[in-house]
Design a protein around this motif. Structure first.
Motif, PDB file in Angstrom:
ATOM      1  N   THR A  41       0.858  -1.179   0.000  1.00 45.04           N
ATOM      2  CA  THR A  41       0.000   0.000   0.000  1.00 45.04           C
ATOM      3  C   THR A  41       0.894   1.229   0.000  1.00 45.04           C
ATOM      4  N   PHE A  42       0.332   2.372  -0.387  1.00 45.83           N
ATOM      5  CA  PHE A  42       1.099   3.615  -0.366  1.00 45.83           C
ATOM      6  C   PHE A  42       0.117   4.783  -0.291  1.00 45.83           C
ATOM      7  N   ARG A  43       0.630   5.972  -0.019  1.00 48.25           N
ATOM      8  CA  ARG A  43      -0.240   7.153   0.074  1.00 48.25           C
ATOM      9  C   ARG A  43       0.284   8.238  -0.856  1.00 48.25           C
ATOM     10  N   VAL A  44      -0.642   9.136  -1.279  1.00 50.50           N
ATOM     11  CA  VAL A  44      -0.267  10.252  -2.155  1.00 50.50           C
ATOM     12  C   VAL A  44      -0.551  11.565  -1.430  1.00 50.50           C
ATOM     13  N   THR A  45       0.296  12.549  -1.723  1.00 56.60           N
ATOM     14  CA  THR A  45       0.146  13.870  -1.098  1.00 56.60           C
ATOM     15  C   THR A  45       0.191  14.937  -2.186  1.00 56.60           C
ATOM     16  N   PRO A  46      -0.947  15.647  -2.431  1.00 58.13           N
ATOM     17  CA  PRO A  46      -0.949  16.692  -3.462  1.00 58.13           C
ATOM     18  C   PRO A  46      -0.090  17.886  -3.030  1.00 58.13           C
ATOM     19  N   VAL A  47       0.589  18.485  -3.987  1.00 55.73           N
ATOM     20  CA  VAL A  47       1.332  19.731  -3.789  1.00 55.73           C
ATOM     21  C   VAL A  47       1.029  20.617  -4.992  1.00 55.73           C
ATOM     22  N   LYS A  48       1.578  21.820  -5.014  1.00 47.90           N
ATOM     23  CA  LYS A  48       1.301  22.732  -6.109  1.00 47.90           C
ATOM     24  C   LYS A  48       1.805  22.158  -7.433  1.00 47.90           C
ATOM     25  N   SER A  49       0.905  22.054  -8.412  1.00 46.90           N
ATOM     26  CA  SER A  49       1.205  21.566  -9.764  1.00 46.90           C
ATOM     27  C   SER A  49       1.712  20.126  -9.765  1.00 46.90           C
ATOM     28  N   GLY A  50       1.296  19.343  -8.782  1.00 52.97           N
ATOM     29  CA  GLY A  50       1.721  17.954  -8.791  1.00 52.97           C
ATOM     30  C   GLY A  50       1.396  17.216  -7.508  1.00 52.97           C
ATOM     31  N   PHE A  51       2.056  16.111  -7.276  1.00 49.76           N
ATOM     32  CA  PHE A  51       1.887  15.345  -6.037  1.00 49.76           C
ATOM     33  C   PHE A  51       3.099  14.415  -5.885  1.00 49.76           C
ATOM     34  N   PHE A  52       3.214  13.831  -4.701  1.00 49.94           N
ATOM     35  CA  PHE A  52       4.248  12.810  -4.510  1.00 49.94           C
ATOM     36  C   PHE A  52       3.650  11.603  -3.798  1.00 49.94           C
ATOM     37  N   ALA A  53       4.195  10.432  -4.106  1.00 54.34           N
ATOM     38  CA  ALA A  53       3.735   9.175  -3.516  1.00 54.34           C
ATOM     39  C   ALA A  53       4.777   8.691  -2.521  1.00 54.34           C
ATOM     40  N   THR A  54       4.306   8.333  -1.330  1.00 54.08           N
ATOM     41  CA  THR A  54       5.199   7.805  -0.292  1.00 54.08           C
ATOM     42  C   THR A  54       5.002   6.295  -0.192  1.00 54.08           C
ATOM     43  N   LEU A  55       6.082   5.554  -0.372  1.00 54.33           N
ATOM     44  CA  LEU A  55       6.017   4.093  -0.361  1.00 54.33           C
ATOM     45  C   LEU A  55       6.418   3.561   1.008  1.00 54.33           C
ATOM     46  N   PRO A  56       5.850   2.436   1.424  1.00 53.16           N
ATOM     47  CA  PRO A  56       6.176   1.888   2.753  1.00 53.16           C
ATOM     48  C   PRO A  56       7.575   1.272   2.772  1.00 53.16           C
ATOM     49  N   ASP A  57       8.092   1.087   3.977  1.00 55.90           N
ATOM     50  CA  ASP A  57       9.373   0.405   4.120  1.00 55.90           C
ATOM     51  C   ASP A  57       9.257  -1.024   3.584  1.00 55.90           C
ATOM     52  N   ASN A  58      10.322  -1.503   3.007  1.00 61.06           N
ATOM     53  CA  ASN A  58      10.398  -2.879   2.497  1.00 61.06           C
ATOM     54  C   ASN A  58       9.344  -3.185   1.436  1.00 61.06           C
ATOM     55  N   HIS A  59       8.935  -2.158   0.713  1.00 59.47           N
ATOM     56  CA  HIS A  59       7.970  -2.391  -0.359  1.00 59.47           C
ATOM     57  C   HIS A  59       8.624  -3.200  -1.477  1.00 59.47           C
ATOM     58  N   ARG A  60       7.789  -3.808  -2.313  1.00 58.10           N
ATOM     59  CA  ARG A  60       8.311  -4.619  -3.407  1.00 58.10           C
ATOM     60  C   ARG A  60       7.855  -4.084  -4.761  1.00 58.10           C
ATOM     61  N   PHE A  61       7.535  -2.795  -4.825  1.00 56.37           N
ATOM     62  CA  PHE A  61       7.154  -2.187  -6.096  1.00 56.37           C
ATOM     63  C   PHE A  61       8.383  -2.023  -6.981  1.00 56.37           C
ATOM     64  N   ASN A  62       8.186  -2.256  -8.286  1.00 52.68           N
ATOM     65  CA  ASN A  62       9.304  -2.065  -9.203  1.00 52.68           C
ATOM     66  C   ASN A  62       8.937  -1.289 -10.474  1.00 52.68           C
ATOM     67  N   LEU A  63       7.635  -1.002 -10.688  1.00 51.48           N
ATOM     68  CA  LEU A  63       7.209  -0.245 -11.877  1.00 51.48           C
ATOM     69  C   LEU A  63       6.086   0.709 -11.498  1.00 51.48           C
ATOM     70  N   TYR A  64       6.026   1.846 -12.206  1.00 51.99           N
ATOM     71  CA  TYR A  64       4.902   2.767 -11.997  1.00 51.99           C
ATOM     72  C   TYR A  64       4.350   3.208 -13.347  1.00 51.99           C
ATOM     73  N   SER A  65       3.052   3.576 -13.361  1.00 50.26           N
ATOM     74  CA  SER A  65       2.400   4.156 -14.545  1.00 50.26           C
ATOM     75  C   SER A  65       1.462   5.258 -14.068  1.00 50.26           C
ATOM     76  N   LEU A  66       1.506   6.395 -14.757  1.00 53.06           N
ATOM     77  CA  LEU A  66       0.655   7.533 -14.407  1.00 53.06           C
ATOM     78  C   LEU A  66      -0.345   7.761 -15.536  1.00 53.06           C
ATOM     79  N   TYR A  67      -1.655   7.828 -15.174  1.00 55.29           N
ATOM     80  CA  TYR A  67      -2.730   8.022 -16.145  1.00 55.29           C
ATOM     81  C   TYR A  67      -3.496   9.301 -15.809  1.00 55.29           C
ATOM     82  N   ASP A  68      -4.095   9.921 -16.863  1.00 51.34           N
ATOM     83  CA  ASP A  68      -5.003  11.034 -16.602  1.00 51.34           C
ATOM     84  C   ASP A  68      -6.401  10.485 -16.391  1.00 51.34           C
TER      85      ASP A  68
END
Length: 448
Positions: free
Chosen positions: A374-401
């Motif tokens: 699981t992970f969480r997103v935090t909006p900021v001006k003109s964008g956002f950032f995603a915070t990943l948990p410790d020891n996560h096993r994610f290896n790819l990302y895709s961003l869609y509109d």
């Protein structure tokens, strides 16, 4: 051979006529090359020959002087370039020698493996000439012309040999371990399967039986095979040493000796990298099958860029006598793709390695693994950032509109805990993260 041929064979430049770096010059003697310091400077540049187009009348005496002055250099001045060395092999008495490479002339640095085999009634004694030792297997590095002799001696009357072989994954030994035995000698032969990898099924050949360790009387030449049956399950992972995805070490090679294909000619500082997939998360034992004629062998092991320990082993008896060694601690592996790196400290041969599932993760542990995706997103001006948990096993990302059109994608490298997205328009954005073994998670972020 012409100088052009020498240059082609060695890859070194050849400077002819009257100069180096002076545009070739016209005719005439160039006194600069009468100075040994100029020649040494050009030797340091890698030049293999310097000639004079029209030398003066004293050039012959100058050559003699220059040869003397260059005697301390590690090159042959005013001579030919040797790129190959000759290997001459002979045997004394009844026996023969085989080698793993055809021919009698080899390029500098080539490693040739010799195996001495005694005829019936004889035993291998030692190597002499440009080699020494009593091991039947000999590795020769061709750095000069070599003459090597294999010496065999006749066995005493009523003296016999015992040859042990294996079929499957396991090892065999005899005690006492001798090249020959007098008639009536009692010896013990022992078959040792690999724990968690194989089981012993029995002896065949000149002795049959099912006991792992048995005492026999030697009254004739014996040829006995220990038969093992592999018990690897779907949860076990066998990695052949030659199937590396990357190697570090110029002399490291893959050897094919018929029954065994291994990596060899390993030196301190060499390494090999392997990729493998785990289908069931849990605790794994890792076993290596190695051979070495050296003492105190070892190599470090890392999994997914994390140090997993060091495995050590002693002399196995020869470069072709393989034994199994296990890492003292087990590995905790999650389901998915992993990378294994072996960092070698000594010379050895490696046949294969096996990861055997010892204990599967419980349902609770598997749920914990899911929560780590699981992970969480935090909006900021003109964008956002995603915070990943410790020891996560994610290896790819895709961003869609919000229309489902993919805007960007990429790899999530190990150790990354935050992914930032900038310069986005006001919209609802969808971030899809993928992990090993099909794990995935989706979050939306609203940019205003």
């Amino acid at each position: 051979m012409t100088w052009q041929g020498v240059s082609s064979a060695t890859g070194k430049p050849v400077i002819a006529d009257c100069g180096y770096g002076v545009g070739g010059g016209s005719t005439g003697h160039n006194a600069a090359w009468d100075d040994v310091n100029n020649l040494k400077a050009r030797i340091a540049d890698g030049i293999i020959a310097i000639t004079q187009k029209n030398p003066n009348s004293s050039w012959g005496n100058t050559i003699t002087t220059l040869r003397t002055q260059l005697a301390a250099q590690t090159i042959k001045s005013c001579g030919s370039v040797t790129t190959k060395f000759n290997l001459s092999i002979s045997s004394v008495n009844r026996g023969n020698v085989t080698k793993n490479k055809e021919g009698t002339s080899f390029t500098k640095g080539t490693v040739v493996t010799l195996i001495a085999k005694a005829s019936d009634g004889f035993k291998f004694e030692n190597w002499t000439g440009d080699a020494n030792g009593t091991n039947e297997t000999l590795k020769v590095t061709m750095d000069s012309d070599k003459t090597i002799k294999a010496n065999f001696t006749q066995l005493p009357a009523n003296s016999f040999t015992v040859t042990l072989n294996t079929s499957g994954s396991g090892t065999v030994s005899k005690s006492p371990d001798q090249q020959s035995y007098s008639s009536g000698t009692q010896i013990t032969i022992t078959a040792t399967p690999i724990n968690g990898v194989s089981i012993f099924e029995g002896w065949n050949g000149d002795y049959t039986g099912s006991e792992k360790s048995v005492s026999i009387s030697v009254t004739t030449n014996l040829n006995i095979t220990a038969k093992f049956r592999d018990t690897l399950t779907a949860d076990s992972i066998k990695i052949e040493a030659e199937n590396f995805s990357q190697k570090n070490g110029a002399n490291l090679v893959v050897e094919d000796n018929g029954d065994i294909k291994n990596i060899g000619y390993i030196e301190n500082g060499y390494s090999t990298t392997y990729s493998f997939n785990v289908t069931k998360s849990g605790e794994y034992r890792i076993v290596f099958r190695v051979a070495t004629a050296n003492d105190n062998g070892s190599f470090d092991i890392s999994v997914d860029n994390n140090s997993s320990g060091t495995i050590s082993f002693s002399n196995t008896g020869s470069w072709t006598t393989y034994k199994n060694e296990s890492l003292s601690t087990n590995l905790n592996l999650s389901a998915g793709n992993h990378t294994l790196v072996l960092n070698f400290k000594n010379a050895l041969n490696v046949d294969y390695m096996v990861l055997k599932l010892v204990k599967a993760n419980s349902v609770k542990e598997r749920k914990k693994s899911i929560l780590q995706h699981t992970f969480r997103v935090t909006p900021v001006k003109s964008g956002f950032f995603a915070t990943l948990p410790d020891n996560h096993r994610f290896n790819l990302y895709s961003l869609y509109d919000c229309k489902g059109q993919k805007i960007s994608s990429g790899e999530i490298k190990p150790g990354v805990s935050i992914i930032k997205f900038d310069n986005l328009t006001n919209n609802i954005w969808i971030l899809w993260l993928e992990g090993f073994h099909g794990n995935s998670a989706v979050r939306t972020a609203t940019v205003r």
